[in-house]
Design an enzyme around this catalytic site. Structure first.
Site, PDB file in Angstrom:
ATOM      1  N   SER A   8       1.784   6.389   1.534  1.00 37.91           N
ATOM      2  CA  SER A   8       2.964   5.786   0.914  1.00 37.91           C
ATOM      3  C   SER A   8       3.963   6.873   0.553  1.00 37.91           C
ATOM      4  CB  SER A   8       2.570   5.010  -0.343  1.00 37.91           C
ATOM      5  OG  SER A   8       3.740   4.730  -1.071  1.00 37.91           O
ATOM      6  N   HIS A  32       3.881   4.026   5.099  1.00 34.99           N
ATOM      7  CA  HIS A  32       4.091   2.887   4.194  1.00 34.99           C
ATOM      8  C   HIS A  32       5.334   3.144   3.347  1.00 34.99           C
ATOM      9  CE1 HIS A  32       2.559  -0.547   1.792  1.00 34.99           C
ATOM     10  NE2 HIS A  32       2.986   0.117   0.731  1.00 34.99           N
ATOM     11  N   ASP A  34       7.731   1.739   0.381  1.00 32.88           N
ATOM     12  CA  ASP A  34       7.791   0.816  -0.754  1.00 32.88           C
ATOM     13  C   ASP A  34       9.231   0.634  -1.215  1.00 32.88           C
ATOM     14  OD1 ASP A  34       4.967   0.217  -1.389  1.00 32.88           O
ATOM     15  OD2 ASP A  34       4.820   2.380  -1.667  1.00 32.88           O
ATOM     16  N   MET A  36      11.728  -1.232  -3.683  1.00 37.08           N
ATOM     17  CA  MET A  36      11.657  -1.913  -4.984  1.00 37.08           C
ATOM     18  C   MET A  36      13.063  -2.157  -5.521  1.00 37.08           C
ATOM     19  SD  MET A  36       8.770   0.407  -6.798  1.00 37.08           S
ATOM     20  CE  MET A  36       7.193   0.753  -6.002  1.00 37.08           C
ATOM     21  N   HIS A  65       6.928  -2.369   2.743  1.00 38.56           N
ATOM     22  CA  HIS A  65       6.425  -3.255   1.681  1.00 38.56           C
ATOM     23  C   HIS A  65       7.609  -3.625   0.799  1.00 38.56           C
ATOM     24  CE1 HIS A  65       3.524  -3.474  -2.051  1.00 38.56           C
ATOM     25  NE2 HIS A  65       4.133  -4.618  -1.811  1.00 38.56           N
ATOM     26  N   MET A  67       9.282  -5.160  -2.162  1.00 37.23           N
ATOM     27  CA  MET A  67       9.076  -5.656  -3.527  1.00 37.23           C
ATOM     28  C   MET A  67      10.425  -5.999  -4.130  1.00 37.23           C
ATOM     29  SD  MET A  67       6.109  -2.986  -4.616  1.00 37.23           S
ATOM     30  CE  MET A  67       6.495  -1.870  -3.269  1.00 37.23           C
ATOM     31  N   MET A 136      -3.063  -6.263  -3.057  1.00 34.82           N
ATOM     32  CA  MET A 136      -2.682  -5.200  -3.998  1.00 34.82           C
ATOM     33  C   MET A 136      -3.878  -4.874  -4.890  1.00 34.82           C
ATOM     34  SD  MET A 136       0.440  -4.359  -3.349  1.00 34.82           S
ATOM     35  CE  MET A 136       0.534  -3.140  -4.662  1.00 34.82           C
ATOM     36  N   GLY A 143       3.441   4.163  -8.228  1.00 36.49           N
ATOM     37  CA  GLY A 143       2.333   4.882  -7.627  1.00 36.49           C
ATOM     38  C   GLY A 143       1.487   5.510  -8.723  1.00 36.49           C
ATOM     39  N   ASP A 174      -3.660  -1.837  -0.995  1.00 37.25           N
ATOM     40  CA  ASP A 174      -2.566  -0.960  -1.441  1.00 37.25           C
ATOM     41  C   ASP A 174      -2.680  -0.689  -2.933  1.00 37.25           C
ATOM     42  OD1 ASP A 174      -0.213   0.405  -1.831  1.00 37.25           O
ATOM     43  OD2 ASP A 174       1.102  -1.306  -1.426  1.00 37.25           O
TER      44      ASP A 174
HETATM   45  C1  DX5 Z   1       2.858   0.256  -5.609  1.00 37.81           C
HETATM   46  C2  DX5 Z   1       3.019   0.542  -4.151  1.00 37.81           C
HETATM   47  C3  DX5 Z   1       1.975   1.393  -3.548  1.00 37.81           C
HETATM   48  C4  DX5 Z   1       1.880   2.757  -4.142  1.00 37.81           C
HETATM   49  C5  DX5 Z   1       0.574   3.373  -3.779  1.00 37.81           C
HETATM   50  O1  DX5 Z   1       3.804  -0.706  -5.955  1.00 37.81           O
HETATM   51  O2  DX5 Z   1       3.018  -0.681  -3.424  1.00 37.81           O
HETATM   52  O3  DX5 Z   1       2.163   1.467  -2.149  1.00 37.81           O
HETATM   53  O4  DX5 Z   1       2.904   3.610  -3.722  1.00 37.81           O
HETATM   54  O5  DX5 Z   1       0.518   4.598  -4.424  1.00 37.81           O
HETATM   55  P1  DX5 Z   1      -0.871   5.176  -4.968  1.00 37.81           P
HETATM   56  O6  DX5 Z   1      -1.733   5.421  -3.781  1.00 37.81           O
HETATM   57  O7  DX5 Z   1      -0.457   6.391  -5.696  1.00 37.81           O
HETATM   58  O8  DX5 Z   1      -1.472   4.108  -5.862  1.00 37.81           O
HETATM   59 ZN    ZN Z   2       3.061  -0.514  -1.269  1.00 38.91          ZN
END
Ligand code: DX5
Ligand code: ZN
Length: 218
Positions: A8, A32, A34, A36, A65, A67, A136, A143, A174
């Protein structure tokens, strides 16, 4: 089953994205991304212009992904930016039939994500529309959180649903994945592992990736 590793980018150094990507690209399967919006989740990460820029530096498969509260709104922009897959939360699209159709029609793969608290049953009827099912294992938004083992039965349920119906969706987990817990997740039936801090946060990302691969393939 061959396991895909998807670091990610959220945990990478945003000041030098190109070199961060180059450090891992030969050793991983997907990237990946993310996205947001500060509304569906309490954080803002990066968006379409950043994705478009990094598309110029790598051919990795972009697993995006989404969000955001209205994940369907910027489909054309995501396509132009060069993503390969868009995964959207069932919490934002209770009936994913329309969005899934539009994503596929645009030539992208479609993924459906469930939060730790959301039961698998609500998603089950739509798994046949999916190239990817995402469970999830942390609350989305940040993260570096700890893996929630209580979601493992949902991973098992998703794998069973896919196998029993002869479907082909990949199953991704994830959040909070490390070389230490990766095996638990693949044994429950996941075949795509997202890891942010365990890879980009490691002193040596390549050896963290290799360690994770050894843990699940031995
Ligand atoms: C959280 C994200 C994840 C996150 C994973 O909202 O969807 O993809 O970045 O990071 P780690 O591996 O640090 O939990
Ligand atoms: Zn993610």
């Amino acid at each position: 089953m061959s396991i895909k590793i998807a670091p990610s980018l959220l945990a990478a150094d945003f000041g030098r994205l190109e070199s961060e990507i180059k450090r891992v690209e030969k050793h991983v399967d997907w990237l990946h991304l993310d996205v947001m919006d500060g509304h569906f989740v309490p954080n803002i990460s990066f968006g379409i212009p950043v994705i478009e820029s990094i598309r110029g530096v790598t051919d990795l498969y972009f697993d995006c992904h989404v969000m955001t509260t209205n994940p369907d709104t910027y489909l054309e922009e995501f396509v132009r930016a060069g993503v390969n897959l868009l995964s959207m939360h069932i919490e934002t699209i209770p009936d994913p039939t329309g969005p899934a159709g539009r994503v596929k029609e645009a030539g992208l793969d479609f993924g459906l994500v469930i939060n730790p608290i959301t039961p698998f049953e609500g998603m089950a009827p739509f798994v046949e529309l999916c190239d990817l099912v995402v469970v999830m294992s942390v609350e989305p938004g940040f993260g570096g959180q700890s893996f929630m083992p209580e979601v493992l039965p949902k991973v098992e349920a998703a794998r069973e649903w896919v196998e029993n119906r002869g479907l082909t969706a990949d199953i991704q987990v994830d959040g909070g994945i490390t070389p230490e817990n990766a095996r638990l997740v693949t044994e429950a039936g996941a075949n795509v592992l997202v890891a942010g801090s365990a890879i980009f946060g490691a002193e040596d990302p390549t050896s963290a990736i290799e360690k994770m691969r050894r843990a699940v393939e031995s």
